[in-house]
Write a protein that holds these residues in place. Structure first.
Motif, short mmCIF file in Angstrom:
data_model
loop_
_atom_site.label_atom_id
_atom_site.label_comp_id
_atom_site.label_asym_id
_atom_site.label_seq_id
_atom_site.Cartn_x
_atom_site.Cartn_y
_atom_site.Cartn_z
N VAL A 294 0.87 -1.18 0.00
CA VAL A 294 0.00 0.00 0.00
C VAL A 294 0.91 1.23 0.00
CG1 VAL A 294 -1.84 1.24 1.18
CG2 VAL A 294 -1.80 -1.27 1.23
N PHE A 295 0.92 1.97 -1.10
CA PHE A 295 1.84 3.08 -1.30
C PHE A 295 1.24 4.36 -0.75
CE2 PHE A 295 3.19 6.48 -4.40
CZ PHE A 295 4.47 6.64 -3.89
N THR A 296 1.99 5.04 0.14
CA THR A 296 1.50 6.29 0.73
C THR A 296 2.39 7.47 0.39
OG1 THR A 296 2.68 5.85 2.82
CG2 THR A 296 0.40 5.04 2.63
N GLY A 297 3.29 7.31 -0.60
CA GLY A 297 4.12 8.42 -1.07
C GLY A 297 5.11 8.86 -0.02
N SER A 298 5.10 10.16 0.30
CA SER A 298 6.03 10.71 1.28
C SER A 298 5.42 10.79 2.68
CB SER A 298 6.49 12.10 0.84
OG SER A 298 5.37 12.96 0.70
N THR A 299 4.27 10.18 2.86
CA THR A 299 3.57 10.21 4.15
C THR A 299 3.77 8.89 4.87
OG1 THR A 299 1.88 11.68 3.25
CG2 THR A 299 1.35 10.50 5.29
N THR A 300 4.21 8.95 6.11
CA THR A 300 4.37 7.74 6.91
C THR A 300 2.99 7.23 7.33
OG1 THR A 300 6.49 8.49 7.76
CG2 THR A 300 5.36 6.76 9.00
N PRO A 301 2.66 5.99 7.00
CA PRO A 301 1.32 5.49 7.31
C PRO A 301 1.14 5.26 8.81
CG PRO A 301 2.66 3.73 6.43
CD PRO A 301 3.47 4.98 6.29
N ALA A 302 -0.05 5.60 9.31
CA ALA A 302 -0.36 5.44 10.74
C ALA A 302 -0.90 4.04 10.98
CB ALA A 302 -1.35 6.50 11.18
N VAL A 303 -0.05 3.04 10.78
CA VAL A 303 -0.42 1.65 11.03
C VAL A 303 0.74 0.99 11.76
CG1 VAL A 303 -1.92 1.48 9.00
CG2 VAL A 303 0.49 0.87 8.81
N ALA A 304 0.48 -0.16 12.33
CA ALA A 304 1.52 -0.93 13.02
C ALA A 304 1.44 -2.38 12.57
CB ALA A 304 1.33 -0.83 14.53
N VAL A 305 2.56 -3.05 12.64
CA VAL A 305 2.60 -4.47 12.31
C VAL A 305 1.63 -5.21 13.22
CG1 VAL A 305 4.05 -6.54 12.32
CG2 VAL A 305 4.95 -4.37 11.46
N GLY A 306 0.81 -6.05 12.62
CA GLY A 306 -0.21 -6.79 13.36
C GLY A 306 -1.59 -6.19 13.26
N ASP A 307 -1.72 -4.96 12.73
CA ASP A 307 -3.04 -4.36 12.55
C ASP A 307 -3.82 -5.12 11.49
OD1 ASP A 307 -2.46 -2.44 14.40
OD2 ASP A 307 -2.25 -0.78 12.97
N ALA A 308 -5.10 -5.32 11.75
CA ALA A 308 -6.01 -5.88 10.75
C ALA A 308 -6.61 -4.72 9.98
CB ALA A 308 -7.10 -6.72 11.42
N ILE A 309 -6.42 -4.71 8.66
CA ILE A 309 -6.74 -3.57 7.81
C ILE A 309 -7.85 -3.94 6.84
CG2 ILE A 309 -5.84 -2.07 5.98
CD1 ILE A 309 -4.67 -1.33 8.60
N THR A 310 -8.75 -2.99 6.62
CA THR A 310 -9.67 -3.04 5.49
C THR A 310 -9.42 -1.79 4.67
OG1 THR A 310 -11.34 -4.25 6.76
CG2 THR A 310 -12.07 -3.16 4.74
N ALA A 311 -8.99 -1.97 3.42
CA ALA A 311 -8.52 -0.85 2.62
C ALA A 311 -9.29 -0.74 1.30
CB ALA A 311 -7.03 -1.00 2.32
N SER A 312 -9.20 0.46 0.73
CA SER A 312 -9.70 0.71 -0.61
C SER A 312 -8.70 1.62 -1.31
CB SER A 312 -11.08 1.37 -0.57
OG SER A 312 -11.01 2.65 0.06
N GLY A 313 -8.75 1.65 -2.64
CA GLY A 313 -7.82 2.49 -3.39
C GLY A 313 -7.80 2.08 -4.84
N THR A 314 -6.81 2.56 -5.55
CA THR A 314 -6.66 2.26 -6.97
C THR A 314 -5.47 1.34 -7.16
OG1 THR A 314 -7.57 4.40 -7.57
CG2 THR A 314 -6.31 3.25 -9.26
N VAL A 315 -5.66 0.28 -7.91
CA VAL A 315 -4.59 -0.67 -8.19
C VAL A 315 -3.69 -0.08 -9.27
CG1 VAL A 315 -4.01 -2.98 -9.00
CG2 VAL A 315 -6.02 -2.62 -7.54
N LYS A 316 -2.39 -0.05 -8.99
CA LYS A 316 -1.42 0.48 -9.93
C LYS A 316 -0.32 -0.56 -10.18
CE LYS A 316 -2.73 4.80 -10.70
NZ LYS A 316 -2.95 5.32 -12.08
N GLU A 317 0.26 -0.48 -11.38
CA GLU A 317 1.47 -1.23 -11.69
C GLU A 317 2.60 -0.20 -11.76
OE1 GLU A 317 1.94 -4.41 -11.79
OE2 GLU A 317 -0.15 -5.07 -11.71
N PHE A 318 3.47 -0.20 -10.74
CA PHE A 318 4.54 0.78 -10.68
C PHE A 318 5.77 0.31 -11.45
CE2 PHE A 318 8.57 2.07 -8.72
CZ PHE A 318 8.51 3.44 -9.00
#
Length: 837
Positions: A294-318
């Motif tokens: 999950v790419f957040t650019g120059s922003t440090t994501p507010a998550v921690a290892v072990g968090d259960a995530i439900t996400a949405s976004g756009t799928v990209k091929e970088f």
């Protein structure tokens, strides 16, 4: 040699960087002419943070070009009476700067978005801009300046713009004439150039900016929407659905939702921040990965290892460069993401434990084209195996290092310790169709203040477990981004020392000293000098490659290298070595490739106490040496002299240098070489299989010219002593070496070593041959050695290992040669090392 493949920054793991090097091969030699670098002082506050010129172009997502500013300072920076201005990359005398006026301010640590020209394509609008202009910028090359004033600049060169006090900051992207330092790598329709999140400003655009996804952000922190139709509702998908069973996601450029998983690793620094998540409920298809970045650019994501995530976004091929023309594979990722955390401290899905037999021995399907559309076969091909685990956690245990740690804080290990091992702990590259599939790059996502990146040599071991997510990188192929890094165990690898030549032996070495210039630190000169004196035992003749001119990579027309050579020969004396003399021929300015302005060339050092150089006038940058026959013996018409320097085979490449030497009454011809680089070749780990090695064409032409010249020497005198040596930038099994050894004139001495010892260079964990010494049949008692003092070590004076050959030259008279050999045998029995009288 290797010019920097990427910006040299501190903890650079995952930074999106533009590539310059390719294939399993040598460092790249870039050619061309660049303008003088701008030298304005770095900005302490407002800077240009991102530039994008592909808005509205064919195949793009964003509708507008933009310039994004950032503020490094601690207080808001007022922009009233400021402007951003644009100049084409190749400015003509009639080109003018285009101006967009600014207003308001950019807050401390904040961004400021300037919308520019709108194209006919694209589907996603920029977030509300802070200023608006109508400049239609190039997607690939141009210059943008932040200017204190609203009057158009008039400067057309980097130096003139650097001298204009109104210029607050400036970036030249792509092949821009006006830039700070070197220009950035070239973006394309779908990519921008952006500064690292720290907004560091060194006034070197190539170091400060990298190519990646365009991520326009305004002063409110708002960003552009994802790709595709803005009104398109997200499609619910699991991670394995997103990854699919080919390299390209079936959801590419589409919005997805209800993507669930456990956070397994976080990257909280650099310009490619984000986190990896893995679905703990996998499907039954071994081709589909359960991991996703999950790419957040120059922003440090507010998550921690072990968090259960439900996400949405756009799928990209970088891709690291323009997707349409890229030679590399892509990374499937979730961009413009939003997520919720359902719970914390959940158990992590078990990693895939990599064992020696798990990764296939075959690299990829041999399709002759793009393998991206093909269904993955992870049990059959190693590239498919790693792709089927993209962004999942993998682990290796007690992994042996096969490529030392480098300035980019990366190293290479092998997961197959029995795959083509070298006696010193590396992995030797035996042929085009036998890539070492066990080699795996390792970087760290552990902050260095918690665990510094290890400094290791080839043969060292990362003990215990090293684990983390794996993904494709254009710099070295599949990479394990370690969230757990094994402790380094020192194997005590020693730098080799070769024996000293006997009185009757002539010792000839070849050494690529990697862009040696007077501006290099004294420690580099001292280390190289000790290598020649202590490790090579002071050869009689040293062929040098990559000697730069007297002011190094300053592109000001200077081509002489006497200062460089004197500093080097003085360093050799200081190291306890002989007073070497030097011979070389200055090239035409910027005509021989390498760093612009550096004017690298080949040359000779020789010890006049042991061997004489025949100085024969007439040699010049464009004059061609020839062969004449006198009393049954061959001689050069010029010494030193360049071999057919105007032949198109040597375009933007170093010209061979021939010299005539006399050792104890016997004539020896030595030809120093540095063939063209492998720049432009497709990478071995890329999406085209097998890769096209386009640079081979020129090296074959060069080998043809050189082989023809050696043929002239040996036709004039079949018993001539001929040594051809240098960085040929190619393997012992390559077409160029096959051509050079054709006709029976020369023998490539690397082929006399055991197969596991045939290497002089380590690239991407593969120990391989780039440097060669070839000898004619007249040389007797040939004793050849590759002296490993650089390529396997983290502490390097050069990226190449030197080589040396010791031999007894022939006089062309059997009786004289018999007597000479008998004297040498006596010397050997008695252990004599002093020169004969």
């Amino acid at each position: 040699m290797t010019i920097s493949r990427r910006p040299a920054v501190g903890s650079t793991t995952g930074v999106r960087r533009a590539t310059l090097s390719v294939a399993v091969v040598t460092g790249v030699v870039l050619s061309g002419v660049a303008a003088p670098a701008a030298l304005a002082a770095p900005s302490a506050d407002a800077v240009i943070a991102e530039v994008y010129g592909g808005g509205g172009n064919s195949g793009t997502t964003l509708t507008n070009d933009f310039v994004e500013l950032g503020n490094r300072g601690g207080t808001a920076f007022p922009l009233d009476r400021y402007s951003v201005q644009y100049l084409p990359g190749s400015a003509s005398p009639t080109s003018t700067w285009q101006v967009t006026n600014l207003a308001g301010s950019v807050g401390a640590g904040a961004r400021y978005l300037v919308a520019e020209g709108k194209g006919a394509g694209g589907t996603v609008a920029l977030p509300t801009p802070d200023a608006t202009g109508a400049i239609a910028m190039s997607a690939a090359a141009g210059t943008v300046a932040l200017v204190n004033g609203t009057t158009a600049l008039t400067c057309k060169t980097a130096a003139d713009c650097a001298a204009d006090p109104r210029v607050k900051d400036l970036v030249g992207f792509g092949a821009a004439t006006v830039r700070e330092g070197s220009p950035t790598a070239a973006p394309a329709n779908g990519t921008s150039v952006s500064r690292a999140a720290s907004l560091a400003d060194t006034d070197d655009n190539s170091a400060d900016f990298t190519v990646g996804d365009a991520t326009a952000t305004n002063s409110k922190g708002e960003t552009a929407g994802g790709g595709g139709d803005p009104g398109q509702p997200p499609v619910d998908a699991k991670i394995h659905d997103i990854q699919g069973f080919t390299r390209i996601s079936p959801f590419k450029d589409k919005k997805v939702g209800d993507v669930t998983g456990i956070v397994t690793a976080v990257r909280g620094f650099g310009s490619s921040r984000g986190f990896w998540m893995t679905d703990p409920n996998p499907d039954s298809d071994p081709r589909t990965s359960e991991g996703l970045f999950v790419f957040t650019g120059s922003t440090t994501p507010a998550v921690a290892v072990g968090d259960a995530i439900t996400a949405s976004g756009t799928v990209k091929e970088f891709y690291p460069d323009a997707p349409a023309t890229s030679n590399y594979q892509s990374l499937t990722e979730l961009s413009s993401a939003q997520w919720t955390v359902g719970s914390h401290a959940n158990p992590l899905p078990a990693p895939t434990v990599i064992t020696p037999d798990q990764v296939p021995d075959v690299l990829a399907p041999n399709t002759g084209g793009n393998i991206e559309p093909l269904p993955l076969e992870p049990a059959k091909y190693s590239l498919d195996f790693w792709e089927s685990h993209e962004s999942e956690i993998v682990s290796v245990s007690d992994a042996r290092v096969v490529g030392p740690s480098n300035s980019y804080d990366e190293l290479y290990v092998t997961t197959k310790p029995q795959q083509n091992p070298t006696p010193r702990g590396g992995t030797v590259y035996p042929s085009y169709d036998k890539i070492n599939t066990g080699v795996l790059k390792v970087q760290s996502i552990i902050p260095f203040d918690q665990q510094p990146f290890p400094k290791v040599n080839t043969g060292d071991v990362l003990t215990g477990v090293t684990s983390g997510p794996v993904e494709y990188s254009s710099f070295g192929g599949y990479t394990l981004f370690a969230s757990q890094l094994g402790a380094a165990k020192d194997s005590k690898l020693q730098k080799e020392v070769t024996r000293r030549q006997r009185p009757g032996e002539l010792a000839v070495a070849t050494y690529n000293v990697e862009n040696l210039a007077p501006s290099d630190p004294d420690t580099k000169f001292a280390q190289l000098a000790h290598g020649i004196v202590d490790n090579l035992a002071a050869p009689d003749v040293v062929n040098l490659e990559e000697i730069q001119d007297n002011d190094g990579a300053t592109n000001d027309g200077v081509v002489a290298s006497d200062v460089t050579l004197k500093k080097f020969t003085d360093a050799i004396v200081a190291a306890g070595g002989p007073h070497y003399q030097a011979r070389e021929i200055d090239p035409v300015n910027d005509a021989d490739g390498g760093q612009p302005g550096g004017n690298i060339r080949v040359g000779f050092l020789f010890n006049p106490a042991r061997v004489s150089f025949v100085d024969r006038p007439g040699g010049g940058a464009l004059s061609s040496v020839d062969v004449v026959k006198d009393h049954g013996k061959a001689h050069l018409t010029q010494s030193p002299g360049r071999v057919d320097p105007t032949n198109e085979a040597w375009t933007d490449s170093r010209k061979p240098l021939a010299g005539e030497f006399v050792f104890q009454g016997r004539t020896v011809f030595i030809i120093a070489n540095h063939f063209n680089s492998k720049g432009g070749d497709q990478p071995t780990h890329g999406r085209y299989q097998p890769p096209t090695r386009s640079s081979e064409v020129q090296r074959q032409k060069q080998a043809t010219v050189l082989q023809s010249f050696v043929g002239k020497l040996l036709t004039a005198d079949p018993g001539a002593n001929v040594v051809v040596a240098g960085d040929l930038n190619d393997y012992q099994f390559s077409p160029a070496l096959a051509k050079l050894t054709s006709g029976g004139y020369l023998k490539d001495l690397i082929s006399t070593l055991p197969a596991a010892e045939r290497y002089s260079y380590v690239f991407e964990g593969q120990s391989q041959v780039l440097d060669h010494i070839l000898a004619s049949a007249a040389l007797r008692g040939v004793d050849y050695d590759v002296v490993h003092i650089n390529a396997e070590f983290a502490d390097q004076a050069s990226d190449h290992d030197p080589q040396i050959v010791r031999f007894r030259p022939s006089a062309g008279n059997k009786l004289a040669d018999w007597a000479y050999d008998l004297a040498d045998y006596v010397d050997q029995l008695l252990g004599r090392t002093a020169p004969r009288k």
